[in-house]
Design an enzyme around this catalytic site. Structure first.
Site, PDB file in Angstrom:
ATOM      1  N   ARG A 197       0.805  -1.222   0.000  1.00 43.08           N
ATOM      2  CA  ARG A 197       0.000   0.000   0.000  1.00 43.08           C
ATOM      3  C   ARG A 197       0.838   1.273   0.000  1.00 43.08           C
ATOM      4  NH1 ARG A 197      -4.113  -0.640   4.726  1.00 43.08           N
ATOM      5  NH2 ARG A 197      -2.844  -2.434   5.333  1.00 43.08           N
ATOM      6  N   ALA A 207      33.368  41.929  -0.932  1.00 38.05           N
ATOM      7  CA  ALA A 207      32.117  41.529  -1.574  1.00 38.05           C
ATOM      8  C   ALA A 207      32.387  40.956  -2.961  1.00 38.05           C
ATOM      9  CB  ALA A 207      31.183  42.723  -1.681  1.00 38.05           C
TER      10      ALA A 207
END
Ligand code: UD1
Ligand code: CA
Length: 494
Positions: A21, A388
């Protein structure tokens, strides 16, 4: 004799059934709940009883299941049930695999993920104290459909278990069910197994027939009722998987709250069974703590963060990020929107900021990678600051290489480190530098040429646009009337 001191405790875990199932290529008991497979939960509960041996009965997809069980514990005895002829047959196969044992045998199923070792321990202890041939762990449920019913006589003694399909309408009214967990005296079990028949509506050998057999033998049988029936509930389909998964999570989250963890929104917080948290950890909404993640005190995790197999130091802060196999030091900060891949090791007080991806990278104490960077295969020294938009170019198209950045180095925005390369202690880079050669300690690396300004470029190349008008206005304000690129005075009236 208590279960803990038992010289002969055997736990049998049945896991041979198909689980059709689930409609899955993965065997039912291998589906995960709270970071462990279902059978992993049951084996953990079994282990908590400190048994002398654990036997797992496998059948359907047994290669898959056996391999997983061996990974969990090489000491688990594997018994193969070639054909699934019923629970009685499965236990017979298990008993043949262990040979001559005495003491207590506890039978459990591999698909009950909420089962707790303490419940098994109490059950086995009661079974042994009462010196019964067989005990059933029963439960009282509102809807007993599908379960075996515990039948008692007028004195209330357990007489038998009858399966749903074999029960009379009156027997079906009984709400005391067999959880499936049974305890046996090993000697009785061995004598009873060959006497179980399969003359029933399913044509199976029912383990539950042992109750009636013991009664016929004039032996003591009994039931121990478990209050928390969900512990014995099996998963048969995906809807039950989700329901029991949510319930297990609710239990785990509640336990951590009782242990001093602040959970702002338990409904959106998922914590796996093997996670370790300290008091005064705070978990914000939408957070998943998975695998073997460990979080130390005062750390704040979330919102919307997933940590798998991570180690988070005391007082660290992780915001809206995804991390796997990463170590984050005490008081360090991560995110928002960081992606920490395996092998990331951020030192105490360090920072991995917004839109930064890291992998196999050691970032030293107090070192910072604050913005928009990729840090792959790197060692960054303590106190260094990475500008950055820096890319650690670790892959040359064939092989990966490492980059080393020294202590307190300060590299500028938009640098590219082409590995293998080393930037010395206290060194730096200019903005936009492509570092291809080692930078000695204290040196500043610059790789772009001197800047050249092409005067009044916008006035001709962008004539008539807002850009050129803005330029004209600015130049006029500086110098008076603008001289056109052809050298003529601008004749426009003011
Ligand atoms: C069984 C019990 C029932 C109980 C219920 C609780 C029997 C006869 N019935 O019914 O009284 O209320 O569990 O959930 O015991 N298995 C094997 N080999 C087999 C058959 C089963 O390993 O040949 C395993 C299955 O994988 C499963 C467990 O045993 O984990 C139970 O089998 P299942 O067929 O689901 O039994 P139920 O009909 O649910
Ligand atoms: Ca079942």
């Amino acid at each position: 004799m208590s279960a803990g001191q038992s010289t002969g405790l055997t736990v049998i875990v049945l896991a041979a059934g198909g689980g059709t199932r689930m409609k899955s290529k993965t065997m039912k008991v291998l589906h995960p709940i709270a970071g462990r497979t279902m059978i992993g939960h049951v084996l953990t509960a079994a282990r908590a009883m400190q048994p002398d041996r654990i036997v797992a009965v496998v059948g359907h997809q047994r290669e898959q299941v056996s391999e997983h069980i061996r990974e969990l514990g090489p000491d688990v005895v594997l018994a193969v049930q070639e054909e699934q002829l019923g629970t009685g047959h499965a236990v017979r196969v298990a008993m043949e695999a262990v040979g001559d044992t005495s003491g207590t045998v506890v039978v459990a199923y591999g698909d009950t993920p909420l089962l707790e070792g303490e419940s098994l321990r109490v059950f086995a202890a009661e079974h042994e104290a009462a010196e019964r041939a067989v005990s059933v762990l029963s439960g009282i449920v509102d809807n007993p459909f599908g379960y075996g019913r515990v039948l008692r006589n007028h004195e209330g003694d357990v007489e038998a278990i009858v399966e749903e399909k074999d029960a009379t309408p009156e027997q079906r009214e009984v709400c005391e069910i067999n959880s499936g967990i049974l305890a046996f005296d090993a000697e009785f079990l061995r004598s009873a197994l060959p006497r179980i028949g399969n003359d029933n509506s399913k044509g199976e050998y029912y383990l539950t027939d042992t109750i009636a057999i013991a009664r016929e033998d004039g032996l003591t049988v009994g039931a121990h009722t478990i209050e928390d029936v969900m512990q014995t509930e099996g998963v048969n389909d995906r809807a039950q998987l989700a329901r029991l998964g949510a319930e297990l999570n609710r239990r785990i989250v509640t336990r951590w709250m009782h242990d001093g963890v602040t959970v702002m929104d338990p409904a959106t917080t998922w914590i796996d069974a093997d996670v370790e948290l300290s008091p005064d950890v705070t978990i914000l909404p939408g957070t998943q703590l998975l695998g073997t993640t460990v979080v130390a005190e005062d750390a704040v995790i979330g919102p919307d963060t997933t940590l798998k197999d991570c180690e988070i130091g005391a007082g660290a802060r992780v915001v809206r990020s995804h991390a796997e196999l990463a170590v984050i030091g005490g008081e360090a900060t991560v995110g928002p929107f960081s992606y920490l891949r395996p092998g990331t090791n951020l030192g105490a007080g360090g920072k991995i900021g917004a839109f930064v991806e890291t992998k196999n990278a050691t970032i030293g104490d107090g070192a910072k990678v604050p913005h928009l960077s990729y840090v792959g295969d790197a060692d960054i020294g303590e106190g260094a600051n990475i500008g950055a938009g820096t890319i650690f170019a670790n892959f040359d198209g064939v092989d990966k290489h490492r980059t080393k950045v020294g202590r307190h180095a300060k590299t500028a925005s938009n640098s590219t480190f082409v590995a293998p390369v080393e930037i010395g202690d206290g060194a730096g880079t200019g903005a936009g530098t492509v570092v291809r050669r080692d930078v000695p300690p204290g040196a500043l690396a610059v790789s772009s040429g001197p800047q050249r300004n092409i005067e009044r470029w916008a006035l001709t190349k962008r004539a008539g646009t807002a850009q050129s008008r803005a330029a004209e206005e600015a130049l006029a304000a500086e110098d008076g009337p603008v001289v056109g690129p052809d050298g003529e005075r601008d004749v426009a009236e003011s």
